[in-house]
Design an enzyme around this catalytic site. Structure first.
Site, PDB file in Angstrom:
ATOM      1  N   ARG A 108       0.837  -1.201   0.000  1.00 12.62           N
ATOM      2  CA  ARG A 108       0.000   0.000   0.000  1.00 12.62           C
ATOM      3  C   ARG A 108       0.870   1.248   0.000  1.00 12.62           C
ATOM      4  NH1 ARG A 108      -3.491   0.617   4.619  1.00 12.62           N
ATOM      5  NH2 ARG A 108      -1.682  -0.089   5.804  1.00 12.62           N
ATOM      6  N   SER A 176       7.123  -5.785   7.056  1.00 13.78           N
ATOM      7  CA  SER A 176       6.688  -6.789   8.039  1.00 13.78           C
ATOM      8  C   SER A 176       7.362  -8.140   7.824  1.00 13.78           C
ATOM      9  CB  SER A 176       5.170  -6.932   7.997  1.00 13.78           C
ATOM     10  OG  SER A 176       4.555  -5.709   8.323  1.00 13.78           O
ATOM     11  N   ASP A 229       4.701  -3.182  11.935  1.00 16.77           N
ATOM     12  CA  ASP A 229       3.322  -2.728  12.109  1.00 16.77           C
ATOM     13  C   ASP A 229       2.981  -2.415  13.567  1.00 16.77           C
ATOM     14  OD1 ASP A 229       3.482  -5.384  12.832  1.00 16.77           O
ATOM     15  OD2 ASP A 229       1.812  -6.059  11.591  1.00 16.77           O
TER      16      ASP A 229
END
Length: 502
Positions: A108, A176, A229
């Protein structure tokens, strides 16, 4: 004639006795089967019991393991990774910042506008892009060139007036995957997971790879922060509420991070921080203690997993595993009671019962538990299940979920105990010599297990109250954040901006 009547009467009596014997036999067998169901259920309740005394032992064990993990590398099952984040956003940040979030088969791109005022003002835009399959096993240059080109397309859609006065764009990068953090904006890739296998990237600085790709595209964008995250969730929580001291993600997986005093980072003595504190990424899914209420189902699940003797805490509390624990219990109940004859092969398939399905059964409030019957039939291929047994399935879901939620609560309080915020006092505790007022301790929390599973959330709060007592627990606030992995990364780019006065 009399003899005939007597013969018929005797025959009827014999038949009646035979029928009665069959009926009684069936009832006896049914009771035996049901007693086995009850026995399995009783054993499960005892094995999963989370008394306040046991939870307090877990709290203490968590705090001890945190100390050990901060004292030396490999000193604990908790990795206690230094993030080098010592300057969290507080709502005064101003300007436009970007974030890239790479954590699976999609990535994203976000643009976040910050108003620099109280209460904090934040707007954001986001685009989601699939990563072509071939790039997941290609080269680092191919992957990051693709990401950089997507960022360029995203930037090209704006007018760019804010960046026309010699100010470059800055970006937070959420990555991540296992990384050894070297600074707030650099980290070495340890290994790939989630389907990626780009060999030439292992051992390289992830942020540097991205920065080089941005430069190749001619983009004036600086990678200002490299985060995971959980740290992004803490940043977002702190932006909205400066009393935020920790962050928890509890969804498919689970992790936690928190703000630690710099002088407690014994394994990195002499490290200078601007605030006297640093965010520590616990990787708490790997926590383990003999005080955790482990059952034979947990032992079997762990032994059959790809990572036995690893992520023990995560396997007891996260969404990836709860549904499969319930499946294993249902399988044992049916095998031992033999209530339905041969057991469906579906019941022997690991992870066929996902946690959202388990939650749907647990929260089925229809009088006949029709959702329970539907899931057992459609997913596990168990034929008609009597209401009595459907109630047993709901009870199993309840026992497993309550254990998970209350253990998560104990983990949270373990963190608070480590930093002196569990109500027992200490240097940074609730009560100080100069101030008898109890401090607020906010924990930012994300993840569908907490946000979408009502009973899990209620049991977690029940655990907090039971362990701390209501007088202290009311000062521990769990605040749901949304998109810490995206917005939080952009906020950290703002915190470490080269243009703070802009």
């Amino acid at each position: 004639m009399g003899r005939v009547v007597l013969g018929v009467a005797v025959s009827v009596a014999v038949t009646a006795c035979a029928v009665a014997a069959v009926v009684v036999g069936r009832r006896v067998r049914s009771r035996r089967k049901w007693s086995k169901v009850v026995g399995v259920l009783r054993e499960l309740e005892e094995g999963c019991d989370t008394t306040v005394a046991r939870l307090k032992q877990v709290v203490d064990a968590m705090a001890v393991e945190m100390h050990a993990g901060l004292a030396s590398e490999g000193g604990s099952k908790l990795k206690m990774l230094l993030t080098y984040v010592d300057n969290l956003p507080n709502g005064t940040e101003r300007g436009t910042y970007y974030a890239l979030d790479l954590g699976g088969t999609y990535f994203r791109v976000l643009r976040v506008h910050l108003g620099g005022q109280r209460p904090p003002f934040l707007e954001h835009e986001v685009e989601r892009q699939p990563i072509p399959q071939h790039l997941m096993t290609s080269t680092s240059e191919d992957l990051f060139d693709f990401i950089a080109s997507s960022l360029q397309e995203f930037i090209d859609k704006e007018d760019g007036s804010e960046f026309s006065m010699g100010r470059g764009r800055e970006l937070g990068f959420t990555f991540s995957y296992p990384v050894k953090q070297m600074s707030v904006c650099s980290g070495i890739l340890i290994k790939w997971t989630k389907g990626f296998s780009i060999v030439d990237m292992v051992g390289r600085d992830v942020a540097e790879c991205l920065q080089e790709a941005l430069t190749r595209r001619g983009l004036d964008v600086k990678v200002a922060a490299l985060v995971n995250d959980t740290v992004g969730t803490l940043a977002l929580g702190h932006y909205h509420d400066v009393d935020t001291v920790a962050a928890i993600i509890i969804g498919t997986g689970t992790n936690a991070c928190y703000v630690e005093r710099a002088d407690a980072l014994i394994k990195c003595q002499g490290l200078l921080t601007t605030s006297g504190c640093m965010v520590v990424n616990m990787e708490w899914g790997n926590f383990w203690s003999s005080h955790l209420p482990r059952t034979s189902y947990d032992i079997d699940l762990d032994a059959e997993s790809p990572n036995p003797n690893d992520q023990g805490f995560e396997k007891m509390i996260s969404g990836m595993y709860l549904g499969d624990i319930v499946r294993r219990i249902i399988l044992r109940i049916l095998l031992e009671s033999n209530m339905f004859g041969p057991v469906s092969s579906k019941l022997s398939m690991p992870f066929i019962l996902r946690t959202p399905m388990m939650a749907a059964m647990h929260e089925d409030d229809s009088p006949d538990l029709r959702e329970v019957a539907r899931i057992l039939g459609d997913i596990l291929e168990i034929p008609y299940v009597p209401l009595k047994l459907r109630k047993v399935v709901v009870k199993v879901c309840d026992i497993v979920t309550r254990r998970a939620a209350r253990l998560a609560a104990a983990g949270i309080i373990g963190i608070l105990k480590k930093i002196g915020r569990d109500g027992s006092g200490g240097i940074t505790g609730f009560r100080s010599k100069s101030d008898s007022k109890i401090k607020r301790s906010v924990v930012a929390i994300e993840g569908g297990l907490y946000t979408s599973y009502t009973l899990f959330r209620e049991y977690l709060h029940e655990g907090l109250n039971d362990i701390l007592g209501e007088d202290v627990a009311k000062h521990v606030i769990l605040k749901i954040t949304e998109d810490g992995s995206g917005i939080g990364a952009a906020l950290l780019a703002a915190s470490y901006s080269s243009y703070k006065c802009g």
